[in-house]
Design a protein around this motif. Structure first.
Motif, PDB file in Angstrom:
ATOM      1  N   LEU A  65       0.832  -1.217  -0.008  1.00 23.06           N
ATOM      2  CA  LEU A  65      -0.022   0.102  -0.135  1.00 23.06           C
ATOM      3  C   LEU A  65       0.902   1.300  -0.027  1.00 23.06           C
ATOM      4  N   ARG A  66       1.932   1.161   0.565  1.00 23.89           N
ATOM      5  CA  ARG A  66       2.790   2.420   0.588  1.00 23.89           C
ATOM      6  C   ARG A  66       3.559   2.549  -0.761  1.00 23.89           C
ATOM      7  N   ARG A  67       3.796   1.451  -1.370  1.00 21.75           N
ATOM      8  CA  ARG A  67       4.217   1.782  -3.083  1.00 21.75           C
ATOM      9  C   ARG A  67       3.332   2.305  -3.720  1.00 21.75           C
ATOM     10  N   GLU A  68       1.994   1.526  -3.489  1.00 20.62           N
ATOM     11  CA  GLU A  68       1.020   2.194  -4.235  1.00 20.62           C
ATOM     12  C   GLU A  68       0.466   3.559  -4.080  1.00 20.62           C
ATOM     13  N   ASN A  69       0.682   3.909  -2.717  1.00 19.98           N
ATOM     14  CA  ASN A  69       0.404   5.501  -2.577  1.00 19.98           C
ATOM     15  C   ASN A  69       1.414   6.430  -3.070  1.00 19.98           C
ATOM     16  N   ALA A  70       2.657   6.012  -3.195  1.00 15.39           N
ATOM     17  CA  ALA A  70       3.608   6.727  -3.668  1.00 15.39           C
ATOM     18  C   ALA A  70       3.607   6.947  -5.147  1.00 15.39           C
ATOM     19  N   ILE A  71       3.034   5.768  -5.796  1.00 15.75           N
ATOM     20  CA  ILE A  71       2.731   5.890  -7.362  1.00 15.75           C
ATOM     21  C   ILE A  71       1.555   6.692  -7.663  1.00 15.75           C
ATOM     22  N   LEU A  72       0.683   6.831  -6.811  1.00 18.41           N
ATOM     23  CA  LEU A  72      -0.489   7.592  -6.943  1.00 18.41           C
ATOM     24  C   LEU A  72      -0.306   9.051  -6.812  1.00 18.41           C
ATOM     25  N   ARG A  73       0.452   9.277  -5.934  1.00 19.00           N
ATOM     26  CA  ARG A  73       1.160  10.768  -5.592  1.00 19.00           C
ATOM     27  C   ARG A  73       1.788  11.418  -6.791  1.00 19.00           C
ATOM     28  N   GLU A  74       2.614  10.505  -7.514  1.00 19.77           N
ATOM     29  CA  GLU A  74       3.365  10.937  -8.606  1.00 19.77           C
ATOM     30  C   GLU A  74       2.533  11.342  -9.968  1.00 19.77           C
ATOM     31  N   GLU A  75       1.711  10.370  -9.889  1.00 22.25           N
ATOM     32  CA  GLU A  75       0.576  10.477 -10.982  1.00 22.25           C
ATOM     33  C   GLU A  75      -0.220  11.583 -10.745  1.00 22.25           C
ATOM     34  N   ARG A  76      -0.516  12.063  -9.560  1.00 18.74           N
ATOM     35  CA  ARG A  76      -1.344  13.141  -9.194  1.00 18.74           C
ATOM     36  C   ARG A  76      -0.611  14.352  -9.585  1.00 18.74           C
ATOM     37  N   GLU A  77       0.555  14.402  -9.267  1.00 20.15           N
ATOM     38  CA  GLU A  77       1.675  15.653  -9.536  1.00 20.15           C
ATOM     39  C   GLU A  77       1.600  15.747 -11.188  1.00 20.15           C
ATOM     40  N   ILE A  78       1.929  14.743 -11.814  1.00 16.35           N
ATOM     41  CA  ILE A  78       1.821  14.701 -13.178  1.00 16.35           C
ATOM     42  C   ILE A  78       0.747  15.317 -13.971  1.00 16.35           C
ATOM     43  N   LEU A  79      -0.746  15.053 -13.287  1.00  9.08           N
ATOM     44  CA  LEU A  79      -1.869  15.497 -13.793  1.00  9.08           C
ATOM     45  C   LEU A  79      -2.128  17.037 -13.359  1.00  9.08           C
ATOM     46  N   LYS A  80      -1.408  17.313 -12.301  1.00  7.89           N
ATOM     47  CA  LYS A  80      -1.561  18.722 -11.957  1.00  7.89           C
ATOM     48  C   LYS A  80      -0.668  19.623 -13.011  1.00  7.89           C
ATOM     49  N   LYS A  81       0.622  19.173 -13.334  1.00  7.77           N
ATOM     50  CA  LYS A  81       1.352  20.004 -14.145  1.00  7.77           C
ATOM     51  C   LYS A  81       0.706  20.009 -15.679  1.00  7.77           C
ATOM     52  N   ALA A  82       0.175  18.738 -16.066  1.00  6.69           N
ATOM     53  CA  ALA A  82      -0.483  18.720 -17.306  1.00  6.69           C
ATOM     54  C   ALA A  82      -1.852  19.644 -17.329  1.00  6.69           C
ATOM     55  N   THR A  83      -2.517  19.615 -16.235  1.00  3.59           N
ATOM     56  CA  THR A  83      -3.530  20.351 -16.221  1.00  3.59           C
ATOM     57  C   THR A  83      -3.274  21.869 -16.214  1.00  3.59           C
ATOM     58  N   ALA A  84      -2.223  22.378 -15.534  1.00  6.89           N
ATOM     59  CA  ALA A  84      -1.694  23.963 -15.673  1.00  6.89           C
ATOM     60  C   ALA A  84      -1.017  23.983 -17.197  1.00  6.89           C
ATOM     61  N   PHE A  85      -0.505  23.051 -17.630  1.00  6.04           N
ATOM     62  CA  PHE A  85       0.181  23.516 -18.908  1.00  6.04           C
ATOM     63  C   PHE A  85      -1.035  23.771 -20.020  1.00  6.04           C
ATOM     64  N   PHE A  86      -1.959  22.659 -19.950  1.00  3.23           N
ATOM     65  CA  PHE A  86      -3.195  22.860 -21.230  1.00  3.23           C
ATOM     66  C   PHE A  86      -4.051  24.196 -20.779  1.00  3.23           C
ATOM     67  N   ALA A  87      -4.071  24.451 -19.562  1.00  2.00           N
ATOM     68  CA  ALA A  87      -4.751  25.663 -19.059  1.00  2.00           C
ATOM     69  C   ALA A  87      -4.223  26.978 -19.538  1.00  2.00           C
ATOM     70  N   SER A  88      -3.146  26.936 -19.808  1.00  2.00           N
ATOM     71  CA  SER A  88      -2.167  28.070 -20.042  1.00  2.00           C
ATOM     72  C   SER A  88      -2.176  28.227 -21.640  1.00  2.00           C
ATOM     73  N   GLU A  89      -2.219  27.006 -22.493  1.00  2.00           N
ATOM     74  CA  GLU A  89      -2.103  26.927 -23.746  1.00  2.00           C
ATOM     75  C   GLU A  89      -3.536  27.380 -24.181  1.00  2.00           C
ATOM     76  N   THR A  90      -4.487  27.321 -23.418  1.00  2.97           N
ATOM     77  CA  THR A  90      -5.947  27.651 -23.983  1.00  2.97           C
ATOM     78  C   THR A  90      -6.016  29.046 -23.945  1.00  2.97           C
ATOM     79  N   ARG A  91      -5.412  29.909 -22.919  1.00  2.00           N
ATOM     80  CA  ARG A  91      -5.430  31.192 -22.589  1.00  2.00           C
ATOM     81  C   ARG A  91      -4.819  32.024 -24.045  1.00  2.00           C
ATOM     82  N   ARG A  92      -4.042  31.359 -24.548  1.00  3.86           N
ATOM     83  CA  ARG A  92      -3.240  32.285 -25.499  1.00  3.86           C
ATOM     84  C   ARG A  92      -3.886  32.392 -26.762  1.00  3.86           C
TER      85      ARG A  92
END
Length: 92
Positions: A65-92
């Motif tokens: 469960l600790r390994r799975e939790n670490a993977i999920l945290r990483e995936e969440r961070e990647i999704l946050k960055k992707a969301t911020a990237f695409f949000a900034s692209e649509t503003r242009r």
């Protein structure tokens, strides 16, 4: 020298402490038993608790469960960055 006799309750408590995560050397020292004696009690307890194939012990489950939790945290961070990237692209 006469061999010490320990009650089953005493042995079970020592095993419980070890399975709860305490270091075997600390448990043996605190309870006044030899490390090899404690290891033998642990071995017998594990045999009594033999786990069915496919089941995992609490320590294994916690580790998984600790390994799975670490993977999920990483995936969440990647999704946050992707969301911020695409949000900034649509503003242009």
């Amino acid at each position: 020298m006469k061999q010490q006799q320990f009650t089953q309750e005493f042995r079970d408590e020592a095993v419980r402490q070890c399975l709860a995560g305490r270091r075997h050397t600390d448990v043996a020292r605190d309870l006044g038993v030899g490390l090899s004696t404690l290891e033998r009690w642990l071995s017998k307890a594990r045999d009594r608790m033999s786990i069915a194939p496919g089941e995992e012990t609490m320590a294994e489950e916690l580790s998984r469960l600790r390994r799975e939790n670490a993977i999920l945290r990483e995936e969440r961070e990647i999704l946050k960055k992707a969301t911020a990237f695409f949000a900034s692209e649509t503003r242009r």
